[in-house]
Design a protein around this motif. Structure first.
Motif, short mmCIF file in Angstrom:
data_model
loop_
_atom_site.label_atom_id
_atom_site.label_comp_id
_atom_site.label_asym_id
_atom_site.label_seq_id
_atom_site.Cartn_x
_atom_site.Cartn_y
_atom_site.Cartn_z
N LYS A 316 -9.30 0.39 -12.30
CA LYS A 316 -7.92 0.51 -11.60
C LYS A 316 -7.22 -0.51 -11.44
O LYS A 316 -6.10 -0.41 -10.81
CB LYS A 316 -8.70 0.96 -10.15
CG LYS A 316 -9.22 2.46 -10.02
CD LYS A 316 -9.58 2.65 -8.64
CE LYS A 316 -10.26 4.12 -8.45
NZ LYS A 316 -10.47 4.34 -7.04
N ASP A 319 -3.43 0.04 -12.07
CA ASP A 319 -3.01 0.82 -11.11
C ASP A 319 -2.81 0.02 -9.76
O ASP A 319 -1.90 0.87 -8.91
CB ASP A 319 -3.98 2.16 -10.73
CG ASP A 319 -4.08 3.00 -12.08
OD1 ASP A 319 -3.23 3.14 -12.99
OD2 ASP A 319 -4.98 3.53 -12.06
N GLN A 320 -3.33 -1.14 -9.67
CA GLN A 320 -3.42 -1.70 -8.35
C GLN A 320 -2.49 -3.04 -8.54
O GLN A 320 -2.40 -3.56 -7.31
CB GLN A 320 -4.81 -1.88 -7.72
CG GLN A 320 -5.35 -0.53 -7.20
CD GLN A 320 -4.69 0.24 -5.96
OE1 GLN A 320 -4.14 -0.35 -5.24
NE2 GLN A 320 -4.47 1.49 -6.18
#
Length: 819
Positions: A316, A319-320
């Protein structure tokens, strides 16, 4: 001290609350009263009162990012030229007038309080000022962002001028502390250097690497709040200070060796001791490499720590997190993030590389190959042995992935991260491109040339990686703050939404020929000129005519920026007046300011020449009424805020193809100066926005320079054929401006005549002089000049850093703007 119960001194935004908070801080925090306090005490008490109003907003903003699981932008930059913050903080809080009234009611002088603040000079020039503008815009747009940098003990050097020469003195910006920052004793990370790497197999037969026997330094966080414009968003600038990881050597101390007891501590703390002055020519120095890795390591540890508090799945990360490397300096983020994911988190190469190459981005700021960092492999191997292993593997895999036939070897050699020469070097630009998701230039011309010249091979191979984000400036500081009267005039006609929507300035164009608006515009410009004239009189003892053309060139002193050409024009005007004292020449004040890198001998000689010419011109009673030349010492953000609103003419005359963008050009135009410039950097886009009739463009284009060089450029021929030019160069060469040392300026004339005039000064001289004649004629037509100046102001919307940040969010970071 009794306080009205209706007053909320810590958070109230009214005059009474703010006044009482200042008084309480002066009394209870600083143990002073209005009789014993100094200007610095009064300034600190105001800062503490401002910080009280920021803290709730700061904490709430960070909590909202956490609760919303917002994707965060991590902006890594070795430089931040944030300047003075008091006015900026008050404007963004919507409290400047409230604060001024409260300060006056206490009996303080607002201007003295403001002047007590020192510039935080944590940058050399455009790179650092751009980073500061971007921080302001990210907060104003509500972008969840955190700026990372280094808290240098000494910023960009203070510049004194002694006998015309630049003399560098330490910038003691932290001498009395820095009340805008908050130390975070628990936010510290260990940064490793030197040592060895060991390899071992884990239980699954996977090879695992350890970096051992390292010398460790601690990075300690200092946070400065960055408020958005009247939106309750407060982002963070986190600067790292190097401290010892080992503490005090008590054994040595007890044995009487005090120096040995603190020696290692001092060496470690040197990492954040001083900002490196930048002359755009890379010089490999171990301390600089240490600084770059120190910034990258501490920042990525901090970012990863924040990520892992919320998420378990490393996939992730893209995405972060969006990591932006401002120039090549932080490009060690590529191998560092790979090391963290593989050695500390246990990922295999491929998933780690997928994460890295979707998370990191690189902004290029130069087209000059000599300015792209190339670290000696031997130096990096000693300092960062594990990273060199990773870089070698990146290089190997990349070379295996590219299929090149034909001319091949040369192309592969150009694209390698590690050069294949005897003194092998790590090419930080190549590393950044291979490891980045996106690579951007900073103006349309620069981005185009980047793909055609220094990074052509990569642009052919990775066309999807390359994009453009034209630089911008924050209108909060560079109009609302530095030119309040003009800002108020604009707001009176079109409202004040332009402060966050700069494209609304287009409405001002309706007033370009309005006589009342023109009259007010002219009066404001004259007042700004008079303020600068008063400053020059107070600091330099020289009287300048506020009615004259204020012709200003402020930027780092560098041959490609061609301060020399502007000076040669001044000598030309001087000669014309000497030849005919009654010559009809419009009075002109030519102002320079800027710093030369301490090791840049030619740039420092240019400063000496400017001052030597100024001495002759300014002391000639026949010439001085019509022409003055001045070099204003110790250029800073604060000095720029005085000079830019006062300018009639903005000098943007770099050799075409050498200025990546420029942002001074934008600031001048936004404040009602007309530009004389080459088709270089963002000048091209400024011309597109304001119209070719409202800018003075001259000189060879990039393509024309290539053609001239291909045909065999002969500056000597130009010198012989242009009488005015020949006289100017002969005067410089023969000691007219240096009678005590006639040979002093020979290096300058030799560079022009005998060493190829690389920066094409002679090639553009005549066109420049002719364009300056157009400037002079136009200035005499007051109505038309002011009309053009207003049109320039009206068409600067494109150059807001808010637009730049929106472009980054859309084209690079994949982050939504919430404001």
């Amino acid at each position: 001290m009794s306080v009205d119960s209706t007053i909320n001194p810590r958070t109230g935004m009214d005059v009474d609350s703010f006044r009482e908070d200042i008084k309480q801080h002066l009394h209870y925090t600083l143990a002073k009263d209005k009789f014993s306090s100094t200007d610095w005490d009064q300034y600190r008490s105001v800062v503490l009162a401002v910080m009280d109003r920021l803290h709730d907003r700061w904490i709430n903003t960070q909590q909202s990012y956490y609760q919303n699981e917002s994707k965060r932008v991590y902006y890594l930059s070795m430089e931040y030229l944030i300047g003075r913050l008091m006015d900026n903080m008050l404007i963004n809080l919507g409290m400047q007038d409230v604060a001024a009234e409260a300060i006056e009611e206490i009996g303080f002088d607002y201007d003295k309080v403001r002047e007590a603040e020192v510039d935080a000079g944590l940058g050399n020039g455009g790179l650092g000022r751009l980073a500061a503008c971007f921080l302001d815009s990210m907060a104003t747009l509500g972008v969840p962002a955190l700026g990372y940098g280094i808290r240098y003990d000494y910023g960009i050097f203070d510049q004194d001028i002694e006998d015309g020469w630049q003399v560098e003195k330490p910038d003691m910006w932290l001498q009395y502390g820095y009340p805008w920052s908050v130390v975070r004793p628990k936010k510290k990370y260990t940064v490793q250097f030197y040592g060895d790497t060991t390899a071992s197999e884990d239980g699954n037969g996977r090879l695992h690497y350890d970096w051992v026997n390292t010398h460790n330094v601690t990075a300690l966080a200092y946070d400065t709040p960055i408020p958005g414009f009247q939106n309750d968003v407060v982002n963070n600038l986190r600067l790292w200070k190097a401290t010892s990881d080992e503490g005090f050597d008590l054994k040595s101390f007890n044995q009487g060796d005090y120096i040995e007891a603190v020696r290692s501590n001092l060496l470690e703390e040197n990492i954040s001791r001083v900002l490196y002055p930048n002359d755009k020519v890379f010089k490999g120095q171990e301390l600089r490499l240490k600084q770059e890795y120190f910034l990258v390591s501490a920042s990525l540890q901090d970012a990863m720590n924040r990520f892992k508090k919320q998420f378990d799945d490393l996939r992730k990360i893209p995405d972060q997190m969006a990591i932006q490397c401002n120039d090549t300096h932080p490009n060690l983020a590529v191998p560092e993030l790979m090391r963290m994911l593989m050695d500390l988190e246990g990922l295999e190469w491929e998933p780690a590389w997928d994460i890295v190459s979707q998370t990191i981005n690189y902004t290029n700021h130069t087209l000059m190959p000599e300015a792209l960092e190339k670290w000696p492999l031997s130096l990096m191997s000693n300092l960062l042995p594990r990273h060199v292993q990773i870089i070698r593997e990146i290089d190997r895999r990349f070379l295996n992935s590219i299929d090149i036939s034909g001319d091949d070897r040369n192309k592969k050699n150009r694209m390698r991260v590690i050069s294949n020469e005897m003194d092998a070097r790590v090419r930080m630009g190549n590393l950044g491109i291979i490891g980045a998701k996106r690579v951007n230039g900073v103006s349309e011309l620069h981005s185009d040339l980047m793909k055609k010249t220094i990074f052509k091979d990569f642009a052919d191979h990775y066309p999807e990686k390359f994009t453009n984000v034209t630089n911008g400036i924050t209108p909060r500081r560079w109009l609302r703050q530095c030119n309040r009267e003009l800002a108020d005039l604009i707001s009176d006609r079109i409202g004040d939404d332009w402060v966050t929507h700069l494209d609304q300035l287009q409405e001002v164009e309706h007033f370009a020929e309005d006589e009342k608006f023109q009259s007010e515009f002219k009066v404001i410009k004259l007042r700004n000129k008079q303020k600068l004239a008063d400053y020059i009189k107070d600091t330099m003892g020289v009287t300048v005519d506020a009615e004259s053309i204020f012709d200003i060139q402020i930027k780092r002193i560098h041959e490609y920026k061609r301060q020399l050409m502007a000076l040669m024009h001044a000598i030309t005007l001087y000669n014309r007046i000497k030849n005919d004292p009654n010559a009809d020449i419009e009075p002109r004040t030519l102002l320079f300011a800027g710093k030369a890198a301490p090791g840049y001998t030619m740039a420092k000689l240019h400063i000496k020449l400017i001052n030597s010419v100024a001495e002759v011109i300014n002391n000639d009673p026949e010439v001085a009424p019509k022409l003055k030349v001045l070099f204003l010492p110790d250029y800073s953000v604060t000095l720029a805020e005085k000079m830019i609103p006062a300018a009639n003419l903005s000098e943007q005359i770099s050799t075409a193809g050498m200025e990546a963008s420029g942002t001074g050009n934008m600031k001048f135009a936004l404040n009602g100066a007309l530009t004389i410039g080459t088709l270089d950097g963002a000048n091209i886009e400024i011309r597109e926005q304001v119209g070719k009739d409202n800018i003075f463009i001259f000189g060879h284009t990039v393509d024309e320079i290539e053609d001239v060089r291909a045909q065999g450029y002969n500056p000597q021929k130009i010198y012989e054929s242009d009488e005015e030019l020949k006289q100017v160069i002969d005067q410089i060469h023969d000691g007219y401006f240096s009678p005590d040392n006639p040979n002093l300026f020979h290096p300058i004339t030799n560079a022009l005549l005998n060493q190829g005039d690389y920066f094409m000064v002679l090639a553009d001289y005549r066109k420049y002089v002719e364009k300056q004649e157009e400037v002079e004629a136009n200035y005499r037509d007051e109505f038309d000049w002011n009309r053009k100046a207003i049109i320039n102001v009206a068409n600067m919307g494109h150059f807001s850093s808010d637009r730049s940040i929106k472009d980054y969010c859309e084209r690079i970071w994949d982050v939504e703007v919430s404001q």
